[in-house]
Design an enzyme around this catalytic site. Structure first.
Site, short mmCIF file in Angstrom:
data_model
loop_
_atom_site.label_atom_id
_atom_site.label_comp_id
_atom_site.label_asym_id
_atom_site.label_seq_id
_atom_site.Cartn_x
_atom_site.Cartn_y
_atom_site.Cartn_z
N ARG A 281 0.69 -1.01 0.01
CA ARG A 281 0.61 0.04 0.06
C ARG A 281 0.90 1.63 0.17
NH1 ARG A 281 -0.19 -2.47 4.86
NH2 ARG A 281 0.42 -1.59 6.80
N TYR A 282 2.36 1.64 0.04
CA TYR A 282 3.05 2.31 0.34
C TYR A 282 3.64 2.37 -0.56
CZ TYR A 282 2.11 2.14 5.05
OH TYR A 282 1.64 1.73 6.33
N THR A 283 4.45 1.23 -1.37
CA THR A 283 5.41 1.55 -2.52
C THR A 283 4.22 1.67 -3.97
OG1 THR A 283 5.23 -0.87 -3.21
CG2 THR A 283 6.52 -0.13 -1.22
#
Length: 748
Positions: free
Chosen positions: A126-128
């Site tokens: 969900r961050y990259t």
């Protein structure tokens, strides 16, 4: 129970448990082998990797597109094509994005995608963000050109490619590892330019051997600058059999006295290496290392600093030890096991691997050309209809306006086909311009020329082969780079022995009459003043260094080696030497030696035979020692006599007081044996033990000989020794009265 039987009363099928379990496990095995763990020779991808790349292309995530959250890609992959856990799909995606894991990454990541120290430290999906790397074009560029077999996805609602149309042998370029049921694969990465050169050579020379291909593919090429130290003949053997192992070693240099490591083996953690070295330092196994530092940063991704205690530390020896004991040198298994174009898994040689891929590529290119030819011919067919319409535009318009079935009327009036008539009816009014006829004829000419070229290519194997070579070389120029992992010849790494890690402090080793051994610091100690057990006393002593072993010579002529760095202190009474060596029962020790391995000793028996031996030749590796001095029947071993550098004479005295002096060069230099006769004693007297040798000594030209007999001693200077000089093996001359019972000899 029968294999299969049906009950009369119902439709239930019965099957034996053994047969059911066997079939279920076999089905599972084949699923894991073919649909999960092994790559295909065509595109070099496992199913999950293929699905990730294809899903990203369907999302429009090309190398020129904006990054999108990785969770979006993973969602599409597991929702449309790969019904497994999201973490497994994401980990596979991360691996394809790590430039330290893949030689030619397929995914271009933004964010935290892990590090060489900890590849699993990547951020959550969900961050990259991610998109396809430029290199992924070699797998996807021809997907929409009729080159792919499509298969239904897991729920039958979509189609997915069975194999991507790779333009280069990706199976060798990025390599892969996988564990299936009953088989595994370990394919190392290779250099794109080298593999393409080998493929072109094999295309031109179908009978080329693995040795011929190894002229281009010298070995694997990992995404690290560390060295491959496996010999070329071993690498060739790997490529011939498809199995083997190779070794990689870190690259280092000296910088202002420090040792700088700036390249680590493939998938080696710098933090782990420093931890391994630090553990040895704490265990006092690296006394020559003062400090460790990790100076890695963005500009220098790998920079490990080892600080020696002084500039006198041998860097080559230290690094050889670290190569042997840490991950600075690692071995990698090679198992070229892939699914072939026939759908069967198997281990392949380099020649067969490239041969199968070229067959796959030839088929792919032919399908692409046939697909394009079909499209061109269909377009030409439509253009021919357009041309008829434009030449008769007024009549065509009249038919369309007045006829109830204009399509059938057009086909009947102008001899058009259904496809042509349909295309004319779907023309837009804007395309009825005056210049449209010229555009049609121009496009027609270009397509006719392309059709002729395609037909020539498809009709000639030579032209097809030339096209494949040209496209391979174009891909190599576009995506290739220089080799990163040099292949070099290095000596085998050697770890420090326990002795090499011991400081060279002066010690005195003492052996008692009962065989108890101990070591005292320094050379000043008098062994006679030490305390001994009741009934025991001093027998032998030797001076040396704590990193030098002691050599014991027993009464049977065997020599034993005892490490001295861990002997008990002389403040105690020592320990039995038989706890460290295993001499024959009843043997006693006649010699205790220490020093440099090149030190020479005069070894002799009281039967009058002897030779010159090196201390290094007397050292034994096992507890039982080694036979050094061969004894005639009834003879005993004499205490070894050191031979100084300036020694040129040998003095020997018998129990009857006979002295013989002869040149040292007359005695042979041997590692073991009986030796030559030193002094002549009648055999009858020797066998009856009426006369025997009591001492031998090596002398220099200017040395005097001191003879001890009880409390009396006699000193014979060099000039006085002339009277006793003679040939080796002679009887010798009598000593003066009172020295008929000589006890020992000494240099004066």
């Amino acid at each position: 129970m029968a294999d299969t039987q049906a009950n009369d009363g119902d439709a239930t099928e019965q099957i034996s448990l053994r047969q059911y379990a066997e079939k279920a496990y076999l089905d599972y095995s084949m699923y894991v082998i073919l649909d999960r763990a092994l790559p295909h020779v065509g595109d070099g991808l496992k199913p999950v990797q293929r699905r990730i790349v294809y899903a990203m292309s369907e999302l429009g995530l090309k190398a020129t597109a904006k990054y999108k959250k990785s969770a979006r890609t993973v969602g599409d992959v597991i929702g449309k094509f790969h019904p497994h856990g999201d973490s497994a799909a994401y980990e596979a995606m991360v691996l394809m994005a790590q430039n330290f894991s893949y030689r030619y990454p397929l995914v271009d990541g933004q964010g935290n995608w892990g590090s060489p120290d900890d590849p699993k430290s990547f951020a959550a999906m969900r961050y990259t963000e991610s998109r396809l790397a430029r290199y992924a074009e070699v797998l996807l560029e021809e997907v929409g050109q009729g080159t792919v077999d499509w298969a239904p996805n897991f729920d039958g609602t979509l189609k997915e490619p069975s194999i991507l149309p790779a333009q280069v042998p990706n199976v060798l370029l990025n390599g892969t590892t996988g564990i299936a049921v009953g088989m595994a694969t370990d394919i190392p990465p290779h250099n794109l330019r080298e593999v393409v050169d080998a493929a072109v050579h094999l295309l031109e020379n179908p009978k080329a051997s693995v040795a011929d291909l190894c002229a281009f593919v010298r070995g694997p090429d990992f995404p690290t600058d560390a060295e491959i130290i496996t010999p070329e003949e071993d690498l060739r053997s790997i490529y011939e059999s498809g199995r083997g192992s190779l070794r990689m070693r870190a690259v280092w240099e000296r910088e202002n006295g420090d040792i700088i490591i700036h390249a680590l083996p493939y998938q080696t953690s710098g933090a782990r290496v420093l931890e391994q070295i630090a553990q040895q330092m704490q265990a006092r196994k690296l006394p020559m290392v003062a400090d460790l530092r990790d100076e890695s940063d963005h500009e220098s991704p790998t920079r490990l600093v080892i600080v020696p205690r002084s500039n006198r530390v041998d860097g080559e020896a230290l690094m050889s030890h670290l190569f042997a004991t840490t991950d600075l040198e690692r071995s990698y298994r090679v198992n070229l096991n892939v699914i072939g174009i026939d759908g069967r898994p198997g281990v392949r040689s380099l020649e067969r691997m490239l041969g199968e891929w070229l067959e796959f590529r030839r088929s792919t290119v032919r399908r692409r050309l046939e697909y394009r030819l079909d499209r061109v011919q269909k377009r030409l067919h439509v253009l021919a209809g357009y041309l008829i319409a434009y030449l008769n535009i007024d009549e065509v318009i009249h038919i369309i306006r007045t006829e109830d079935e204009p399509k059938a009327a057009l086909m009947a009036r102008f001899g058009l086909t259904d496809v042509q008539a349909e295309a004319i009816l779907e023309l837009k009014l804007r395309n009825l311009a005056k210049l449209e006829e010229m555009k049609i004829r121009t496009e027609q000419d270009a397509l006719e020329k392309e059709r002729d070229e395609l037909e020539k290519l498809l009709g000639s194997d030579a032209r097809l082969k030339t096209l494949i070579k040209k496209e391979l070389r174009t891909a190599a120029e576009r995506y290739g780079d220089d080799r990163r992992s040099p292949i070099v010849i290095r000596e085998e790494a050697q770890a420090f022995s326990e002795l090499e890690l011991v400081s060279a402090d002066p010690i005195t080793v003492v052996l008692s009459e009962k065989g108890w051994i101990r070591a005292a610091k320094g050379h000043e100690i008098d062994p006679m003043t030490l305390s001994y057990k009741s009934g025991d006393g001093f027998k032998l002593a030797a001076r040396g260094r704590s990193n030098q072993p002691a050599v014991l010579l027993d009464s049977t002529g065997r020599a034993y080696t005892v490490p001295t760095h861990n002997l008990p202190s002389a403040r105690g009474q020592g320990e039995p030497v038989t706890g460290r060596i295993s001499p024959p029962s009843g043997a006693v020790f006649n010699g205790l030696l220490m020093g440099d391995g090149s030190q020479r000793y005069l070894l002799a028996s009281d039967a009058g035979y002897g030779f010159i031996g090196r201390l290094g030749d007397l050292q034994a590796k096992n507890r039982a020692g080694k036979a050094v001095l061969t004894l005639p029947k009834g003879a005993e071993v004499l205490p070894p006599s050191p031979v100084a550098e300036d020694a040129s004479w040998v003095a020997a005295v018998s129990s009857e007081g006979r002295l013989l002096v002869f040149p040292l060069e007359d005695l042979p230099a041997l590692a073991r044996g009986k030796g030559n006769k030193i002094i002549g004693i009648p055999s009858a007297r020797l066998q009856a033990r009426e006369e025997f040798v009591v001492g031998v000594l090596a002398l220099g030209d200017d040395d005097a000989l001191v003879i001890h007999a009880g409390r009396r001693h006699l000193t014979l200077k060099a000039a006085e020794l002339e009277h006793y000089r003679g040939e080796r093996g002679r009887r010798g001359n009598k000593l003066p009265r009172g020295f008929q019972r000589v006890e020992r000899l000494a240099r004066g």
